[in-house]
Scaffold this motif. Structure first.
Motif, short mmCIF file in Angstrom:
data_model
loop_
_atom_site.label_atom_id
_atom_site.label_comp_id
_atom_site.label_asym_id
_atom_site.label_seq_id
_atom_site.Cartn_x
_atom_site.Cartn_y
_atom_site.Cartn_z
N TYR A 91 -38.42 -12.05 -7.14
CA TYR A 91 -39.29 -13.19 -8.12
C TYR A 91 -40.83 -12.78 -7.86
N GLU A 92 -40.98 -12.74 -6.77
CA GLU A 92 -42.60 -12.55 -6.48
C GLU A 92 -43.17 -11.41 -7.09
N LEU A 95 -43.63 -12.29 -10.70
CA LEU A 95 -44.73 -13.17 -10.73
C LEU A 95 -46.24 -12.40 -10.88
N ARG A 96 -46.24 -11.34 -10.28
CA ARG A 96 -47.44 -10.67 -10.34
C ARG A 96 -47.80 -9.58 -11.46
N PHE A 98 -46.15 -10.62 -14.29
CA PHE A 98 -46.49 -11.40 -15.19
C PHE A 98 -47.95 -11.79 -15.54
N ALA A 99 -48.45 -12.29 -14.17
CA ALA A 99 -49.89 -12.70 -14.12
C ALA A 99 -50.90 -11.52 -14.66
N THR A 167 -43.87 -22.17 -12.89
CA THR A 167 -44.42 -20.65 -12.72
C THR A 167 -45.31 -20.56 -13.74
N THR A 170 -48.71 -22.68 -12.96
CA THR A 170 -49.35 -22.38 -11.95
C THR A 170 -50.26 -20.98 -12.31
N ILE A 171 -49.44 -19.90 -12.84
CA ILE A 171 -49.87 -18.68 -13.01
C ILE A 171 -50.96 -18.92 -14.32
N ILE A 195 -49.38 -17.40 -5.95
CA ILE A 195 -47.92 -17.03 -5.85
C ILE A 195 -47.37 -17.61 -4.24
N LEU A 198 -46.51 -20.96 -4.98
CA LEU A 198 -45.28 -21.38 -5.98
C LEU A 198 -43.97 -20.85 -5.18
N MET A 199 -44.07 -19.66 -4.43
CA MET A 199 -42.99 -19.24 -3.82
C MET A 199 -42.43 -20.25 -2.52
#
Length: 204
Positions: A91-92, A95-96, A98-99, A167, A170-171, A195, A198-199
């Motif tokens: 998921y991390e 996230l990267r 996505f961001a 998510t 935060t992002i 991240i 969040l994680m």
């Protein structure tokens, strides 16, 4: 600048649109007068009202095409395909991706996105198509992504909608802070911290 290829318009009309985008982004819709737009566009104020009945019509003419040409194909369908339908080891990693995807999109479309962010809360016309597109193109794939990592045991068994809200806020908060509030921040460092935070709350 509004793309002339989308619709053939006169040079004066183009100057009005360009001036409105710049001033709405800089000062906000409410604080910008049509006389200021006319002065910047180097046209008579009456010229604006030959094209638009009200200042709000001018605003909608700028943002509504953005919803149709950017939000629909790029923010939803392309974003869904490029990011949400990808294959991630964690998921991390998602996230990267996505961001950075949203960060680049924001930089490329900053003036109009700034207007959209400033005004979306105050004009229902902006909210309805955005919410409809989100529910159709983003929500199902985002939920599927979260369920996948919950099944793998990586994420807590919280409602997917809750993880999604954490998510996105935060992002998005990290991106918007960098772009609008504290431009001197190191985005990579801020994203790493976001991240990690969040994680720390989402990991099983």
């Amino acid at each position: 600048m509004i793309d002339k290829s989308k619709k053939q318009i006169s040079e004066k009309h183009q100057r009005i649109l360009d001036a409105a985008i710049e001033m709405f982004a800089e000062k906000g819709y409410a604080s910008t007068s049509t006389s200021e737009i006319a002065k910047k566009a180097e046209v008579a104020e009456g010229t604006i009202f030959r094209h638009y009945k009200t200042k709000k019509d001018l605003l909608l003419s700028i943002v509504s095409p953005t919803i149709a040409t950017f939000i629909a194909p790029h923010f939803t369908k392309a974003f869904s395909k490029e990011v949400l339908q990808g294959d991630y080891a964690s998921y991390e990693e998602f996230l990267r991706t996505f961001a950075y995807n949203r960060y680049e999109f924001l930089k490329q479309n900053l003036p109009i996105i700034k207007i959209f962010v400033q005004e979306v809360a105050f004009h229902e016309e902006f909210q309805k198509p955005y919410v409809k597109l989100f529910k159709k193109e983003i929500l199902p794939y985002f939920k599927k992504m979260i369920l996948h990592f919950q099944e793998k045991g990586e994420l807590k068994q919280l409602p997917p909608e809750t993880i999604m809200r954490f998510t996105v806020t935060t992002i998005a908060g990290t991106i918007l802070t960098k772009q609008f509030i504290a431009k001197e921040l190191d985005f990579e460092k801020e994203l790493d911290e976001a991240i990690l935070f969040l994680m720390g709350g989402l990991k099983q």
